[in-house]
Structure formats: C-alpha cells, structure tokens
Design a protein around this motif. Structure first.
Motif, PDB file in Angstrom:
ATOM      1  N   ALA A 119       8.905   6.582   2.071  1.00 53.52           N
ATOM      2  CA  ALA A 119       8.864   6.233   3.490  1.00 53.52           C
ATOM      3  C   ALA A 119       7.643   6.856   4.172  1.00 53.52           C
ATOM      4  N   ALA A 120       7.299   8.084   3.775  1.00 56.11           N
ATOM      5  CA  ALA A 120       6.152   8.756   4.374  1.00 56.11           C
ATOM      6  C   ALA A 120       4.869   7.965   4.129  1.00 56.11           C
ATOM      7  N   VAL A 121       4.738   7.402   2.942  1.00 61.30           N
ATOM      8  CA  VAL A 121       3.542   6.617   2.631  1.00 61.30           C
ATOM      9  C   VAL A 121       3.560   5.289   3.379  1.00 61.30           C
ATOM     10  N   SER A 122       4.689   4.586   3.337  1.00 60.24           N
ATOM     11  CA  SER A 122       4.745   3.260   3.963  1.00 60.24           C
ATOM     12  C   SER A 122       4.612   3.333   5.482  1.00 60.24           C
ATOM     13  N   GLU A 123       5.116   4.417   6.095  1.00 60.23           N
ATOM     14  CA  GLU A 123       5.054   4.555   7.552  1.00 60.23           C
ATOM     15  C   GLU A 123       3.866   5.393   8.022  1.00 60.23           C
TER      16      GLU A 123
END
Length: 371
Positions: free
Chosen positions: A24-28
């Motif tokens: 999630a950290a990468v995608s967001e």
C-alpha cells in the motif's frame, strides 16, 4: 484518504499486515509509516503528501508478531528493546525492489518503529518535474555547470533537499566529470556516479570522508549534510581549489544559511568567495487540476482537494554585495535587506504566485512557511 480497504487490513495478522502495508505504501506513494504503541493498542500512521495520518489501530498482540517480523527483516537484534536501532531491508513490488529504512525507538509503552520507503521509481526525478519556477530552474542549471564553488540546499527533513540534489547531479552525470557523493545513508543508486556512505562507528565521518574523496580527483562532490565546523571548512576549501561542492544544511531559509555557517566557525574570508548560491525549499500539496478554475472556491483545510506536491523555493545568488556582507558577518536582517534590493524573492513571495494560480492554497503555504 486513499482508496484502500482499511477494514481488511485490520483483520490481518502480523506478517500479512506488514506485507499489505508495504504494498500500500508503494501504490499510494507513502514516504513513511509510523508504528506507535499506546497503553491499550498500537497506532499505525503514514505520511501522505507530507501530512501524517492515522490509518489503523491494532491490538498489542498483533503488533508483537509484526514487531518481530520487522526486526528480523531489517537484521536488528530481536532481544533489544531498551535502545534504538537502525537497519534496512528490501521487498519486491511490481517487479521492482523497494528499499525500507527502519528506525526503532524505545518508548514508555513499547518499541516504536518508523519505516522510510525508498521506491526507485520515485527516487530520481528530473529537475523539470520538480515544479521549480523557470527563473530558478535556469539559475540552478547555470550554477550546477560552474567549474567550482559551493552550492547549499537548505530546509527541514522531508523538504525534498536530497531529491533536488539528485536531480541536479543526474543532469551532470555522463559529461566526462568525476562525481562523488558522501551520504548518510545512500538513498538511491545514481548512474555513472561514485557513491560513498558514512560510517561514524568506524571513524568514517562526513569530515574524514570528504578529505578521502578529495584524494580521488573529483570534479563534483555532494556532501549529504554539513553538521560541524570541520566538514564546513573542508567543503569551502575544496570549492576554492577547483571543485564544485553541493551540500545540504538544516536552516529555515536561504538567508539563515550564511550566519549558520559563520557561527560554526568557518572563515568569512574563504566562505565569501566560495559561495555561489543557497537554495531553500519546502514541499506543498498541490490542488487537483480539475479544481484549479479561477471560479472555484477552494477550501484549503479540506485534504481531499489536494492531489500532488510541488516545491516552494527561494534562491539566494551570492553577488558581490552579498559577499561583502559575509565578510563583515552581517546579520540575517541585513543580508535579507541587501538581497531584496537585488531582486531576491522569499518562499512566501513564490508561494503567493502559486496561490494566485490556484496551484496551492493560502493555508498550505502558511503551513510550511509560517508566513
């Protein structure tokens, strides 16, 4: 808030939860995740577009499993919770390797973690994409092509200093120049550039590392941070002997960088001729393009109106008048008065231009500049 199913995260166990948070950290496009133990639960927050948000709370028993997994992956000592530790690990996301820097902190209610995500897809950004005004972008490009001198980039942690310096260096690599960096730590791999990381535990500090680098015939040197008089004076001396030196400093404005270095004890007689310019910057959230119509009334306190970030800069060019002020160790107020007579514009001035175009809001500019 990102379009993420937080309810599903709340049901995951430690290792699965950590993996979901990583993806999630990468995608967001999240820069940091904070895991902070409280008396009855553990709070998980992340920094999105520079703003810290609470996204989840989990039971302490679920935190313990995740705590052990993070420490194992980062090669930290599992049995130590009463002292801070630093480490790092990598994970795969969409067929690319993302690096995570891990820092622990002993707290009253348990071990707190900060995870800094270094995504190579976001690491090296072209100078043109950082949002600098054309005037400052042109001046930065001119300064970075000088054969020698000292260029300082200042601002608080998280203001984009490293990103700006990497962007400048990426425009210079491959031009038959020997470029060497000294960093703490190395954040991203730079093509055709020699990168060195300080190791204070073994005596390899910014000061000793810089002296070592100067024995390797560099044309351009990047010093990750000037922290003391020895590093500052060595950087100045190097810039006077045929090297272009780029370095960061923690000050609130471009003007304040000058008295800050003088207060460290550097010689004003070498500092004045060495300095080429000082860039100070902040990152502000930008209004979503579809809301930027002049007719639109934008509520700057509403997080949903923002969709990106850009730089608010101020660039102090070291003119003969500024050099004269350095030699007499003028105050910040005197330096600012002289600079403004020569056309210097503050971050507040540049922020006003962004507000007028609805690129950002008054609330956002005030948040980062206190103007």
């Amino acid at each position: 808030m990102p379009s993420l199913n937080l309810q599903s995260l709340a049901t995951l166990e430690g290792e699965e939860l950590l993996s979901a948070l990583e993806q999630a950290a990468v995608s967001e496009k999240i820069s940091d995740i904070h895991i902070n133990p409280k008396p009855e639960h553990v709070c998980i927050q992340w920094r999105e577009l520079g703003i810290l948000r609470t996204i989840l709370t989990i039971p302490r028993e679920r935190y313990i499993t995740m705590q052990r997994r993070i420490k194992f992956k980062a090669k930290l000592k599992l049995n130590i919770e009463s002292a801070s530790q630093d480490g790092q690990y990598t994970f795969d996301c969409n067929k690319r390797i993302v690096n995570v820097r891990v820092a622990t902190l002993p707290t009253r209610f348990g071990e707190a973690f900060t995870l800094r995500f270094l995504d190579p897809e976001r690491g090296i950004v072209p100078l043109e994409a950082l949002g600098f005004p054309d005037e400052i972008k042109h001046q930065l490009t001119e300064m970075s092509n000088l054969p020698n001198g000292l260029i300082l980039v200042t601002g608080p942690t998280g203001s984009g200093k490293t990103t700006t310096l990497y962007a400048l260096l990426s425009t210079l690599s491959g031009k038959d120049r020997n470029i060497v960096t000294l960093e703490d730590p190395i954040e991203y791999e730079l093509k055709d550039i020699i990168q060195s990381q300080v190791d204070p535990e073994h005596g390899y500090t910014f000061a000793s590392g810089l002296r070592a680098i100067l024995r390797h015939d560099p044309d351009i040197v990047l010093v990750g941070e000037i922290r003391d008089q020895e590093t500052a004076q060595t950087a100045i001396d190097a810039s006077l002997t045929g090297h272009l030196v780029l370095a960061t400093l923690h000050t609130n404005s471009a003007i304040e960088a000058i008295p800050r270095l003088l207060s460290m004890g550097v010689s004003s007689y070498t500092f004045a001729p060495a300095l080429r310019g000082v860039l100070a910057q902040r990152l502000v959230r930008t209004v979503k393009p579809e809301l930027r119509s002049k007719a639109t009334v934008i509520d700057g306190g509403d997080p949903s109106v923002y969709g990106g970030q850009c730089v608010i800069p101020e660039l102090l060019i070291c003119t003969p008048a500024i050099r004269s002020q350095i030699l007499i160790q003028a105050t910040s107020a005197e330096l600012l008065e002289t600079a403004k007579k020569e056309g210097f514009r503050t971050m507040g001035d540049w922020g006003g231009i962004l507000i007028e175009s609805n690129t950002t809001t008054k609330e956002e500019v005030m948040r980062v500049t206190n103007d």
